[in-house]
Scaffold this active site. Structure first.
Site, short mmCIF file in Angstrom:
data_model
loop_
_atom_site.label_atom_id
_atom_site.label_comp_id
_atom_site.label_asym_id
_atom_site.label_seq_id
_atom_site.Cartn_x
_atom_site.Cartn_y
_atom_site.Cartn_z
N ASP A 84 -59.51 93.40 -87.30
CA ASP A 84 -59.30 93.89 -85.93
C ASP A 84 -57.83 94.31 -85.77
O ASP A 84 -56.94 93.64 -86.30
CB ASP A 84 -59.64 92.75 -84.95
CG ASP A 84 -59.72 93.21 -83.51
OD1 ASP A 84 -59.98 94.41 -83.27
OD2 ASP A 84 -59.54 92.35 -82.62
N HIS A 85 -57.58 95.40 -85.07
CA HIS A 85 -56.22 95.85 -84.77
C HIS A 85 -55.30 95.97 -86.00
O HIS A 85 -54.17 95.47 -85.98
CB HIS A 85 -55.54 94.93 -83.73
CG HIS A 85 -56.15 95.05 -82.37
ND1 HIS A 85 -55.96 96.15 -81.57
CD2 HIS A 85 -56.95 94.20 -81.67
CE1 HIS A 85 -56.63 95.99 -80.42
NE2 HIS A 85 -57.25 94.82 -80.47
N ASP A 106 -55.36 100.68 -85.52
CA ASP A 106 -55.01 100.83 -84.11
C ASP A 106 -53.67 101.55 -83.98
O ASP A 106 -52.61 100.95 -84.06
CB ASP A 106 -54.94 99.46 -83.42
CG ASP A 106 -54.61 99.60 -81.93
OD1 ASP A 106 -54.48 100.74 -81.45
OD2 ASP A 106 -54.48 98.56 -81.27
N HIS A 184 -57.14 93.64 -72.42
CA HIS A 184 -57.14 92.44 -73.25
C HIS A 184 -56.64 91.21 -72.48
O HIS A 184 -55.74 91.33 -71.66
CB HIS A 184 -56.20 92.62 -74.45
CG HIS A 184 -56.69 93.59 -75.47
ND1 HIS A 184 -56.14 94.83 -75.63
CD2 HIS A 184 -57.66 93.49 -76.41
CE1 HIS A 184 -56.75 95.46 -76.62
NE2 HIS A 184 -57.68 94.67 -77.11
N HIS A 214 -62.98 96.84 -76.19
CA HIS A 214 -62.09 95.69 -76.41
C HIS A 214 -61.89 94.97 -75.08
O HIS A 214 -62.16 95.53 -74.02
CB HIS A 214 -60.74 96.18 -76.93
CG HIS A 214 -60.76 96.51 -78.39
ND1 HIS A 214 -59.95 95.87 -79.32
CD2 HIS A 214 -61.49 97.39 -79.10
CE1 HIS A 214 -60.19 96.35 -80.52
NE2 HIS A 214 -61.13 97.29 -80.42
N ASN A 236 -65.57 93.30 -78.19
CA ASN A 236 -64.66 92.28 -78.70
C ASN A 236 -64.42 91.22 -77.62
O ASN A 236 -64.06 91.56 -76.49
CB ASN A 236 -63.30 92.91 -79.04
CG ASN A 236 -63.36 93.76 -80.29
OD1 ASN A 236 -64.43 94.01 -80.82
ND2 ASN A 236 -62.21 94.19 -80.75
N THR A 239 -60.71 85.63 -75.43
CA THR A 239 -60.29 84.67 -74.40
C THR A 239 -61.43 83.81 -73.85
O THR A 239 -61.30 82.58 -73.77
CB THR A 239 -59.63 85.45 -73.22
OG1 THR A 239 -58.62 86.29 -73.78
CG2 THR A 239 -59.03 84.51 -72.21
P1 13P Z 1 -60.28 89.42 -74.81
O1 13P Z 1 -59.43 88.25 -75.15
O2 13P Z 1 -59.90 90.01 -73.49
O3 13P Z 1 -61.74 89.09 -74.87
O4 13P Z 1 -59.99 90.58 -75.87
C1 13P Z 1 -60.36 90.43 -77.22
C2 13P Z 1 -60.18 91.68 -77.98
O5 13P Z 1 -60.36 92.76 -77.48
C3 13P Z 1 -59.82 91.57 -79.40
O6 13P Z 1 -59.65 92.82 -80.00
#
Ligand code: 13P
Length: 290
Positions: A84-85, A106, A184, A214, A236, A239
């Site tokens: 990811d990213h 990204d 995010h 995301h 995604n 949190t």
């Molecule tokens: P959240 O923590 O807002 O769910 O975001 C996670 C995310 O997008 C990881 O790429």
């Protein structure tokens, strides 16, 4: 079973549902994410992000990918191990070397031309290695600007639907992460973001490739359920899963100080897993593994 992301997401786009991509922060989260997928008969995408401490070092990232792959091979449902990213070309190349099944580059915070250039280069190499690639167009910022764990810039720029076709054509990217009001990290209390469904509709009409959302946490079940029927195929979530894990662990601790403490991590994992299962129902992937 260990699969690439295309196997999971092309089916999701065709059938109109979303697949959760939990951010993995420990070996146990690998296990409970796959347990959730097996229980719900759903695919799952394990997201690894090198801004988190446990996979910051190359050797740790390599080990995490190895463990995730081995666990996925033994699973009865499709599991993809995804970077990811990915922050630059070198970072993505290392992930390919370590055996990731798909990668995200990204470059969303760069100019359009720079984003095209780096995404195209990553796609050429990743495709040659048999991997699919996710890129971001527009920029998904942080829900709370003071909270920058993902290392992203705080600014948010909505995806411009008029450049989607050009971006996909010039880069040959497989999946597109878009910015439609999502963000995010944690939102301030009781704030549910406004998703721009009109924009989502335009983007989905412009390209048949699977779209990615995301910042799934705090976005609202109704919003996400609807988005998943309109072209969003991967969501995604970080949190909300950790928050639920901490809540379940603290509740148990408050009820029974002695056992709550002994079982703290187990209780955290239970909360984490339960929330994944809940979101599989919300996103519509339950029962859709095959
Ligand atoms: P959240 O923590 O807002 O769910 O975001 C996670 C995310 O997008 C990881 O790429």
């Amino acid at each position: 079973m260990l699969v690439g992301m295309k196997e999971i997401l092309v089916k999701a786009r065709k059938e109109g549902y979303g697949v959760i991509a939990p951010t993995i922060k420990s070996m146990e989260e690998i296990k409970v994410s796959i347990d959730a997928a097996e229980k719900k008969n759903s695919a799952v995408i394990l997201n690894f992000n090198i801004t988190y401490d446990w996979v910051k070092r190359d050797e740790d990232l390599e080990l995490a990918a190895y463990i995730a792959r081995e666990r996925a091979i033994r699973s009865t449902v499709p599991v993809c191990v995804n970077l990811d990213h990915g922050k630059d070309y070198e970072c993505v190349m290392r992930a390919i070397k370590y055996g990731f099944g798909s990668v995200m580059i990204d470059a969303s915070y760069k100019t359009f031309e720079e984003n095209v250039e780096i995404t195209k280069k990553v796609c050429e190499t990743a495709h040659a290695a048999g991997l699919s690639v996710e890129a971001e167009l527009g920029c998904v910022g942080m829900a709370d600007p003071s909270f920058t764990i993902l290392g992203k810039y705080t600014q948010t720029t909505e995806t411009d639907p008029d450049v989607v076709v050009e971006f996909v054509k010039r880069t040959n990217v497989d999946f597109l992460a878009i910015s439609i009001g999502n963000a995010h990290g944690p939102y301030a209390k009781d704030i549910v973001p406004h998703l721009n469904f009109e924009l989502l509709q335009k983007i989905a009409a412009a390209t048949p490739i699977p779209l990615v959302l995301h910042g799934g946490s705090g976005t609202g079940d109704e919003n996400m359920g609807k988005a998943c029927t309109m072209g969003i195929c991967k969501i995604n979530v970080a949190t909300d899963l950790s928050k639920e894990g901490v809540k379940v662990a603290l509740d148990a601790l408050n009820k029974d100080e002695k056992h709550g403490r002994l079982d703290f991590i187990q209780n955290y994992n239970t909360g984490f897993q339960n929330k994944i299962e809940y979101y599989m129902d919300v996103f519509g992937s339950t029962g859709k593994a095959f």
